[in-house]
Write a protein that holds these residues in place. Structure first.
Motif, mmCIF file in Angstrom:
data_model
loop_
_atom_site.group_PDB
_atom_site.id
_atom_site.type_symbol
_atom_site.label_atom_id
_atom_site.label_comp_id
_atom_site.label_asym_id
_atom_site.label_seq_id
_atom_site.Cartn_x
_atom_site.Cartn_y
_atom_site.Cartn_z
ATOM 1 N N GLN A 161 -12.630 -36.215 82.501
ATOM 2 C CA GLN A 161 -12.673 -36.045 81.045
ATOM 3 C C GLN A 161 -13.961 -35.335 80.633
ATOM 4 O O GLN A 161 -13.962 -34.442 79.779
ATOM 5 C CB GLN A 161 -12.604 -37.461 80.457
ATOM 6 N N ARG A 207 -15.094 -27.355 76.979
ATOM 7 C CA ARG A 207 -14.638 -26.959 75.637
ATOM 8 C C ARG A 207 -15.795 -26.864 74.658
ATOM 9 O O ARG A 207 -15.870 -25.932 73.855
ATOM 10 C CB ARG A 207 -13.582 -27.955 75.126
ATOM 11 N N ASP A 265 -9.075 -38.700 70.584
ATOM 12 C CA ASP A 265 -8.502 -37.371 70.745
ATOM 13 C C ASP A 265 -9.617 -36.330 70.878
ATOM 14 O O ASP A 265 -10.567 -36.318 70.091
ATOM 15 C CB ASP A 265 -7.628 -37.068 69.516
ATOM 16 N N GLU A 266 -9.509 -35.449 71.881
ATOM 17 C CA GLU A 266 -10.568 -34.458 72.094
ATOM 18 C C GLU A 266 -10.692 -33.486 70.923
ATOM 19 O O GLU A 266 -11.800 -33.024 70.611
ATOM 20 C CB GLU A 266 -10.292 -33.670 73.383
ATOM 21 N N ASP A 267 -9.574 -33.181 70.285
ATOM 22 C CA ASP A 267 -9.662 -32.263 69.144
ATOM 23 C C ASP A 267 -10.456 -32.881 68.005
ATOM 24 O O ASP A 267 -11.145 -32.174 67.263
ATOM 25 C CB ASP A 267 -8.249 -31.887 68.665
ATOM 26 N N THR A 297 -17.535 -40.680 71.718
ATOM 27 C CA THR A 297 -16.863 -39.421 72.059
ATOM 28 C C THR A 297 -15.794 -39.610 73.123
ATOM 29 O O THR A 297 -14.737 -38.979 73.084
ATOM 30 C CB THR A 297 -17.910 -38.407 72.572
ATOM 31 N N PHE A 298 -16.086 -40.468 74.109
ATOM 32 C CA PHE A 298 -15.193 -40.555 75.274
ATOM 33 C C PHE A 298 -14.312 -41.804 75.256
ATOM 34 O O PHE A 298 -13.616 -42.093 76.229
ATOM 35 C CB PHE A 298 -16.029 -40.512 76.557
ATOM 36 N N ARG A 321 -13.885 -31.617 81.404
ATOM 37 C CA ARG A 321 -12.991 -30.892 80.491
ATOM 38 C C ARG A 321 -13.631 -30.735 79.113
ATOM 39 O O ARG A 321 -13.655 -29.645 78.535
ATOM 40 C CB ARG A 321 -11.678 -31.676 80.395
ATOM 41 N N LEU A 322 -14.209 -31.824 78.603
ATOM 42 C CA LEU A 322 -14.757 -31.759 77.243
ATOM 43 C C LEU A 322 -16.032 -30.902 77.198
ATOM 44 O O LEU A 322 -16.234 -30.145 76.239
ATOM 45 C CB LEU A 322 -15.027 -33.175 76.708
#
Lengths: 313, 313
Positions: free
Chosen positions: A189, A196, A157-159, A147-148, A192-193
């Motif tokens: 990171q 979301r 990419d986070e999306d 994931t990271f 932020r993730l």
């Protein structure tokens, strides 16, 4: 900045699975069962107790059936099995696993290396698992490896990660794990993730899985906790590792995490002295030192006697 | 919660002093000089280059004079010497140290064990050092050992630490270091104490010194940074340790800290590849492995080649 540390943190112990899977020394089935039984007594509510993958791929865990059938189940503890496909799911359910943990990577290259198929094929296979599992009282958790960051591709990419979260939720997963497979996450990171993902997934259904490869595992836990996450994977002694980063340390260490929680006041429900006792037996079981630090240094409250000469000063 | 990571973080490299002081292997004077010269080139603005204590107490650093006189000074770099008393101060000033770092413990028992005198006697001795130093263009920093806990006494009252900060300021110290001598600090405590101390001391005059004994060193750095602190001690490779906690790891590791800063975007001005190259030479110099992790695992950007078999899938 005030941080509230009153909310409990749930530790899912993954030593019997992610910890043992790359150990070169064969751990006897009876020793695995004792380890898991002791973990049950130490207060964990979730234990990843084994995996049902090809014995050729992971010989260290080839005794999944005997382990799951041999453990003394403690009420309220969820015993999780990692599975790669429908065949693994059948074996896990037949062995009495309470929850199936399915894994695919956010990175296409890592999924090819690890699962030997493209991400699309993994998702399709998971559809079959979900259909099968719907007939049994078994939980379903979807893990997103790399994931990271990916050791082959680098940044993810986070999306892309959010798309996989959505795909898992559409498939009908009960829980989601964001996994930092090779310890590439950083606290900024993570914060932020997690923010979301918590717009899509309930706090009670989200797990963070960190490795301490570059020394940031506990920093990432705190960042995730501060962003609202409450469930974390960790391995006794910091066992585990990554075949792609030799010499690097493994999963975040359970007793170091529990010690951190105790020091800042976060409740975990886990018996730290019991855990330290267990961790200190691992080098004998496995034949090598482990990265965990509190087992070596002791807790803050383990005071040392002052040197005798100070009485004469 | 949004954290602003745009402010630079200053790393004071302490490997030549706190790192080497308990090494059993004698490091040649020329090797110490090369180490410090390389650190100067790597971009540090502050280097604790040695100490002027009794050669009987710390034989590993008995060549302080030759080291300070042998290094190639780089413009803008402050070369600090640890000193315990007036005698040490005279030696340090004669050797060209830019700044004297005086140390006493918040814990009476630890000061007796470490300095062989009571805290009151330490403060009185520091008064002499300040008078002496006022005639020279040399900076003065006061370190408070065991700020966050004592291996003999346990918890240290925060008001006690603040009293010592005030005593240092009254003596005329330019800077203050809060030192977690045996790695007992936790992020919650760090945040609270840094907030209180920054009501008395300018950000530019405050240093935090953490050890990673229980795996919390970098967590504590982030907590202190988030509370406003900007200057941190660290040692290349995570060298150092504590005679009272055998097996425990030492100072926070400089390259792991700089890697964390790079990943979250905090500027440090330090050349990380240069640092990693230096760290990877330390095991040869010292004859043992070091706890630093990025030197072993590589940076996130050091990608690995995927296995060849994925081309055939």
């Amino acid at each position: 900045m005030i941080v509230d540390y009153s909310d409990p943190l749930i530790v899912q112990e993954v030593c019997p699975r992610d910890g043992l899977q790359i150990e070169p020394t064969w751990v006897e089935t009876a020793d695995k069962i004792t380890l898991i039984d002791q973990l049950s007594l130490a207060g964990f509510s979730r234990i990843e107790a084994g995996s049902f993958v090809s014995p050729k791929a992971i010989p260290a865990l080839r005794d999944g059936e005997q382990v799951f059938q041999g453990i003394r189940r403690r009420g309220g503890v969820i015993y999780v099995a990692l599975i790669p496909n429908l065949k693994g799911a059948r074996r896990a359910v037949a062995s009495g696993a309470d929850e199936l943990n399915l894994v695919m990577s956010a990175s296409q290259t890592h999924n090819l290396a690890n699962m030997r198929m493209r991400c699309e094929a993994s998702l399709a296979a998971f559809g079959e698992v979900v259909s099968f599992a719907s007939e049994y009282p078994v939980g379903l958790n979807g893990s997103i490896a790399t994931t990271f960051g990916c050791p082959f591709e680098g940044r993810i990419d986070e999306d892309r990660v959010l798309q996989l979260v959505d795909a898992y939720l559409e498939l009908g997963m009960d829980g989601i794990t964001l996994a930092d497979t090779t310890g590439m996450a950083n606290p900024r990171q993570v914060r932020r993730l997690v923010n979301r993902v918590l717009q899509r997934v309930l706090v009670s259904d989200l797990t963070l899985h960190f490795h301490n490869t570059r020394g940031l595992g506990l920093c990432n836990v705190l960042a995730a906790y501060e962003a609202g996450a409450r469930r974390f994977d960790a391995a006794l002694g910091g066992l585990g590792g990554c075949p792609f980063a030799p010499g690097a340390s493994g999963n975040i260490c359970t007793e170091d995490l529990v010690n951190l929680c105790e020091e800042v006041g976060i409740p975990t429900g886990i018996d730290l002295p019991h855990l330290l006792q267990m961790s200190r037996q691992l080098p004998t079981l496995l034949g090598h030192e482990l990265p965990g630090q509190v087992a070596k240094a002791g807790r803050n409250s383990d005071l040392h006697p002052p040197p005798a000469y100070i009485a004469t000063l």
